[in-house]
Design a protein around this motif. Structure first.
Motif, PDB file in Angstrom:
ATOM      1  N   VAL A  52       0.815  -1.228   0.000  1.00  0.00           N
ATOM      2  CA  VAL A  52       0.000   0.000   0.000  1.00  0.00           C
ATOM      3  C   VAL A  52       0.845   1.274   0.000  1.00  0.00           C
ATOM      4  N   LEU A  53       1.833   1.369   0.917  1.00  0.00           N
ATOM      5  CA  LEU A  53       2.616   2.601   1.075  1.00  0.00           C
ATOM      6  C   LEU A  53       3.355   2.981  -0.206  1.00  0.00           C
ATOM      7  N   GLY A  59       2.550   7.518  -6.249  1.00  0.00           N
ATOM      8  CA  GLY A  59       1.395   8.023  -6.988  1.00  0.00           C
ATOM      9  C   GLY A  59       0.873   7.019  -8.002  1.00  0.00           C
ATOM     10  N   GLY A  60       1.006   5.732  -7.696  1.00  0.00           N
ATOM     11  CA  GLY A  60       0.483   4.689  -8.580  1.00  0.00           C
ATOM     12  C   GLY A  60       1.258   4.522  -9.875  1.00  0.00           C
ATOM     13  N   GLN A  66       7.582   5.312 -15.101  1.00  0.00           N
ATOM     14  CA  GLN A  66       6.355   6.114 -14.953  1.00  0.00           C
ATOM     15  C   GLN A  66       5.092   5.430 -15.473  1.00  0.00           C
ATOM     16  N   SER A  67       5.171   4.145 -15.820  1.00  0.00           N
ATOM     17  CA  SER A  67       3.933   3.497 -16.282  1.00  0.00           C
ATOM     18  C   SER A  67       3.034   3.212 -15.076  1.00  0.00           C
ATOM     19  N   LYS A  68       1.735   3.144 -15.355  1.00  0.00           N
ATOM     20  CA  LYS A  68       0.761   3.001 -14.269  1.00  0.00           C
ATOM     21  C   LYS A  68       0.846   1.622 -13.617  1.00  0.00           C
ATOM     22  N   GLN A  72      -4.954  -3.227  -8.514  1.00  0.00           N
ATOM     23  CA  GLN A  72      -5.092  -4.524  -7.855  1.00  0.00           C
ATOM     24  C   GLN A  72      -4.132  -4.654  -6.664  1.00  0.00           C
ATOM     25  N   TYR A  73      -2.904  -4.127  -6.816  1.00  0.00           N
ATOM     26  CA  TYR A  73      -1.894  -4.338  -5.764  1.00  0.00           C
ATOM     27  C   TYR A  73      -2.318  -3.769  -4.410  1.00  0.00           C
TER      28      TYR A  73
END
Ligand code: ZN
Length: 259
Positions: A52-53, A59-60, A66-68, A72-73
Motif C-alpha cells: 500500500v505505502l 502516486g500509482g 512512470q507506467s501506471k 489490484q496491488y
C-alpha cells in the motif's frame, strides 16, 4: 489493540504475496523469483514493494518508467489486511480463526483471479474445498452431521443446474466448486443467505453496468463497451461478497427489509 495492529500489518504482507499468486498462478508461477516492473522490467527494490505505502508514495506509477501500476496491488493488500483483522476481532486466536483465515485468503485470491483472468483456477478452488470441508468437520459436524455433509452439495446444486442447462455459458464449473465450499463453510441456512445476497449484489452491479453502457458514459474503462451480461461478468466475486455479508455482518436477506 496492539495485536490487532500486528494482525493488520501481517495481513498487508500476506496480501502482497497473494498479488503474486493472482498474477502468476498458472502461467509462470515462481519462474522469476525477483520482482520486476511489468512494463520496463526494472528490478524493484524493497522500498518499491512496501504494501500500500509504495503505491501511495509513487502516486500509482513505476519509479523508473512512470507506467501506471494496477490498482489490484494496494486493493488486494488492504482487503487481505482487513479480512484477517475482522476475522481476529470476531474469533480471536481460536482454532476457528486458524481454519477460516486461509479460507478468506483463498476466497480473495479466487475473486481477484476471476476478475483478472475470467476463470477460477482449479488449484485454488480445490484448496478451498479441502479447507471448507475441514472447517465443516471440526466446527459444525458434531451438532448435525447429516445437514453438515449435505450443505456443500445442496448449495452447489443450483449452480450445477445452471451449468448443465446452459452448457457452461451462464455459469462456469468453477462457480459450482466455489459454491460447494461456501456451503460447507457457512452451512445450509447461511450458505443459502450468501447465495441470495450474491444474486442481489450481482443484479445491482449488472444494472449499474447496463446503465453506464446505455448512457454512453464508458470513459471509465474501454472494456465496458463490449460487455454482455451473459458471459463477461465473473460471478465468483459476488459469491464471496455474499459470504462476507453473512459471516461478518451476520445478516440474513430478511434483515435487509427490516433495516
Ligand atoms: Zn517500470
Amino acid at each position: 489493540m496492539l495485536t490487532g495492529i500486528f494482525v493488520f500489518i501481517f495481513g498487508l504482507i500476506v496480501g502482497s504475496f497473494l498479488n503474486v499468486v493472482i498474477i502468476r498462478y498458472g502461467n509462470r508461477f515462481f519462474s522469476s523469483p525477483r520482482s520486476e516492473c511489468f512494463s520496463c522490467s526494472h528490478p524493484l527494490a524493497f522500498f518499491d514493494l512496501l504494501p500500500v505505502l509504495s503505491f501511495l508514495f509513487l502516486g500509482g506509477r513505476c519509479r523508473y518508467c512512470q507506467s501506471k501500476i494496477s490498482w489490484q496491488y494496494p486493493l488486494v493488500e488492504l482487503l487481505t489486511a482487513l479480512l484477517l483483522l475482522f476475522s481476529y476481532l470476531k474469533l480471536g486466536f481460536s482454532p476457528e480463526f486458524f481454519f477460516s483465515a486461509p479460507l478468506w485468503l483463498l476466497f480473495l485470491s479466487v475473486s481477484a483471479y476471476d476478475l483478472r483472468h475470467k476463470i477460477i483456477p482449479d488449484g485454488l478452488v480445490y484448496a478451498l474445498i479441502i479447507f471448507s470441508f475441514g472447517y465443516m468437520f471440526f466446527f459444525r459436524f458434531e451438532a448435525s452431521p447429516f445437514l453438515s455433509i449435505f450443505s456443500g452439495p445442496v448449495i452447489a446444486s443450483p449452480f450445477l443446474f445452471l451449468w448443465l442447462i446452459s452448457d457452461g455459458r451462464w455459469m462456469g464449473f468453477g462457480d459450482v466448486k466455489l459454491a460447494l465450499s461456501i456451503g460447507w463453510f457457512l452451512g445450509l441456512a447461511q450458505g443459502f443467505y450468501a447465495l441470495v445476497f450474491a444474486f442481489w449484489v450481482g443484479a445491482l452491479v449488472g444494472l449499474f453496468l447496463i446503465f453506464l453502457k446505455k448512457t454512453g458514459d464508458v470513459g471509465l474503462s474501454p472494456k465496458l463497451k463490449n460487455l454482455t451480461i451473459k458471459s463477461e461478468i465473473p460471478f465468483a466475486p459476488f459469491l464471496i461478497i455474499g459470504t462476507l455479508i453473512v459471516f461478518f455482518l451476520e445478516l440474513s436477506p430478511l434483515d435487509i427489509f427490516l433495516l
